[in-house]
Design a protein around this motif. Sequence first.
Motif, PDB file in Angstrom:
ATOM      1  N   ASP A 171       0.832  -1.202   0.000  1.00  0.00           N
ATOM      2  CA  ASP A 171       0.000   0.000   0.000  1.00  0.00           C
ATOM      3  C   ASP A 171       0.873   1.260   0.000  1.00  0.00           C
ATOM      4  N   LEU A 172       2.040   1.157   0.653  1.00  0.00           N
ATOM      5  CA  LEU A 172       2.959   2.292   0.733  1.00  0.00           C
ATOM      6  C   LEU A 172       3.999   2.224  -0.390  1.00  0.00           C
TER       7      LEU A 172
ATOM      8  N   PRO B  77      -2.620   5.598  -6.118  1.00  0.00           N
ATOM      9  CA  PRO B  77      -2.319   6.750  -5.255  1.00  0.00           C
ATOM     10  C   PRO B  77      -3.264   6.837  -4.059  1.00  0.00           C
ATOM     11  N   VAL B  78      -3.459   5.716  -3.388  1.00  0.00           N
ATOM     12  CA  VAL B  78      -4.279   5.688  -2.182  1.00  0.00           C
ATOM     13  C   VAL B  78      -3.461   5.028  -1.072  1.00  0.00           C
ATOM     14  N   ASN B  79      -3.693   5.430   0.155  1.00  0.00           N
ATOM     15  CA  ASN B  79      -3.038   4.783   1.292  1.00  0.00           C
ATOM     16  C   ASN B  79      -4.096   4.336   2.272  1.00  0.00           C
ATOM     17  N   THR B  80      -3.715   3.321   3.059  1.00  0.00           N
ATOM     18  CA  THR B  80      -4.690   2.711   3.960  1.00  0.00           C
ATOM     19  C   THR B  80      -4.245   2.815   5.410  1.00  0.00           C
ATOM     20  N   PHE B  99       8.379   5.360   5.407  1.00  0.00           N
ATOM     21  CA  PHE B  99       8.487   4.201   4.513  1.00  0.00           C
ATOM     22  C   PHE B  99       7.918   4.464   3.115  1.00  0.00           C
ATOM     23  N   GLY B 100       6.715   5.018   3.074  1.00  0.00           N
ATOM     24  CA  GLY B 100       6.065   5.270   1.784  1.00  0.00           C
ATOM     25  C   GLY B 100       6.878   6.218   0.917  1.00  0.00           C
ATOM     26  N   LYS B 102      10.106   6.680   1.124  1.00  0.00           N
ATOM     27  CA  LYS B 102      11.311   5.959   0.725  1.00  0.00           C
ATOM     28  C   LYS B 102      11.027   5.127  -0.526  1.00  0.00           C
ATOM     29  N   MET B 103       9.873   4.437  -0.511  1.00  0.00           N
ATOM     30  CA  MET B 103       9.512   3.602  -1.658  1.00  0.00           C
ATOM     31  C   MET B 103       9.264   4.454  -2.899  1.00  0.00           C
ATOM     32  N   LYS B 104       8.839   5.693  -2.690  1.00  0.00           N
ATOM     33  CA  LYS B 104       8.597   6.579  -3.828  1.00  0.00           C
ATOM     34  C   LYS B 104       9.889   7.225  -4.319  1.00  0.00           C
ATOM     35  N   ARG B 147       1.711   7.676   8.940  1.00  0.00           N
ATOM     36  CA  ARG B 147       2.383   6.885   7.913  1.00  0.00           C
ATOM     37  C   ARG B 147       1.583   6.883   6.611  1.00  0.00           C
ATOM     38  N   ALA B 148       0.250   6.790   6.744  1.00  0.00           N
ATOM     39  CA  ALA B 148      -0.580   6.735   5.554  1.00  0.00           C
ATOM     40  C   ALA B 148      -0.704   8.110   4.893  1.00  0.00           C
ATOM     41  N   PRO B 151       2.907  10.088   2.368  1.00  0.00           N
ATOM     42  CA  PRO B 151       3.148  10.182   0.917  1.00  0.00           C
ATOM     43  C   PRO B 151       2.127  11.061   0.193  1.00  0.00           C
ATOM     44  N   PRO B 153      -1.311  10.940  -0.231  1.00  0.00           N
ATOM     45  CA  PRO B 153      -2.156  10.204  -1.172  1.00  0.00           C
ATOM     46  C   PRO B 153      -3.322  11.077  -1.622  1.00  0.00           C
TER      47      PRO B 153
END
Lengths: 267, 351
Positions: A171-172, B77-80, B99-100, B102-104, B147-148, B151, B153
């Motif tokens: 999700d992230l 482009p959604v976060n949970t 984290f998000g 970093k992944m981006k 966290r959600a 990024p 979203p």
Amino acid sequence: MKGVRHYPGFLGIAVACLVVLYAPLVVVTIYSFNDSPSITTWGGFSWRWYADVFTGPEAERFGAAAWNSVTIAVLAATASTAIAVAAALAMIRGGRFRGKSATYALINLPLLVPEIVTAVATLIFFSAIGLTTGYLTILIAHITFCIPFAYLPIAARLSGIEEVYEQAARDLYATRAQAFRLVLLPLLMPGVISGYLLAFIISLDDFIITNFVKGAGMETLPTAIFGSVKQGIKPNIMAISTLMLAVSVLFVSLSYLVNRIGQKTRA
Amino acid sequence: MSTAIDISSVVKRYGTATALHGVSMEIRDNEFFTLLGPSGCGKTTLLRCIAGFEDVTGGEIRLFGRNIAALEPNQRPVNTVFQQYALFPHMSVIDNVAFGLKMKGVALAERRAVAGRMLEMVHLSDFADRMPAQLSGGQQQRVALARALAPAPKVLLLDEPLSALDLKLRQAMRVELKTLQEQTGITFVFVTHDQEEALTMSDRIAVMSQGRVQQIGTARDIYESPHNRFVADFIGETNLIEVDVTAVSGGMADVVLPGGHRLRCPAETTATGRHHLSIRPERLSLTGTGELTGTVERVVYLGTDLQLLARLADGTPFTVRLQNSARTQVPEAGATVGLHLEEGAARLLAD
């Protein structure tokens, strides 16, 4: 409810079991420090048989065998752990698929098949496909029978990790590979280490299968010890045995400790 | 206002079981939208379909006009915010929040800065270097939120995020969530089974049951103008009275109440015959002779209110809420009372 200690016969049975299981090990360990060349009479404390193992007439033979044993154990544990992780992912994260029960049985079958049968079958297989017995055949055989031992702790750990962590990672914006490497693998690590150590020990002290597929002139520590004992038990064998016992105890303890730490990090 | 998520005729089947029977709704940009329903109604399944953890069996979901069926969860482009928070237990709070980003591929300095701001927003700046296990449930909840949101979203999905908290914390978080949604301007899709939660926070609510949307509307819409029996019964407290419908026209119905009194009221159905009338307990008052007559069985003291449990002559149970004031005359159990329906109190429901 009374504690188990108060059950009738508990003490007697417990003592009998402990004696049968551990008295021989205790005797071997004590006599490995015996100064006398006799294996039955105590002649005072000494390190001489340990020195003999490393510098005595058989040192070179044992050294080569130990090298084979350790390198095979490292390679077999590494390969079987990698395969076991993949198998555990398929079995626990793979959803439902045809033949899942059969797959589970196949993964664990080596634990149930009599080792002598596996040994003979493996030897026949290698000669049928024309593979010369030696280091490589021992390694292949070890990888095979180590898989279920590595699989069990890894699968147990994995089934305790909720799928939601990987989903949170996905999700992230993590790819499948990143979610595995950065989130699932670190959480799975106690199981992986435990499985690796177990596989290592199982490979290190395998005798029956190794003896069948090792080929001429190739020795691992267990086969070398066996060969040496055939000409009569000398105290240096006790020293080697004690050393192997120490390594095994060390690894099993490590595996236990890693699991305990793992319990604490379980979210 | 533009559409953030356009859900049209979404069907989800698991083998022979159907979780969603052709669900359609439009969630607007910048809206606090709630999916409300009892467990097993399909609300979480729908959320997971939007996030990408489930594939839809039929229909389509469009996110800002784009069909997302082929996109993996990490490409949406959604976060949970998960019900169990799902904070990574082996990472510190700040690493979880970053984290998000970093992944981006956001650079270390920037993602640290953004994560820091997010923690500030949820009042947890002092906890950046703690591990998740060292936080309380409420704090973990706020880290999951940070966290959600980190990024940035376009849509934030919240799966019953408050259900694990105790009552006080839950009430405080409701306000905080609503504020956060207004501050960030992000579309929130919130899943809950708690109607009070839904009513207090949402711009609009979709009430779901058995894999179907029962009604979509504002809190006021669904409370005061419930469409059918399920919505009337699930949202708040209501009296469902079976009545004879003699005529329906122009959204109004003529009905005969038990006891013979005739009434004209708004109708959600166009069929005549036996149907149910919904009357909220607080829209009734006691009179000598009213449209309905009943016998009081019990009076329950609720502090601000008194709850009168009564029964009509035909045996239908009935509840009346009375404000607890000095002027309220409380009848004894066993007394016969007349009930007066306030203007617009009754509403004829679809089945």
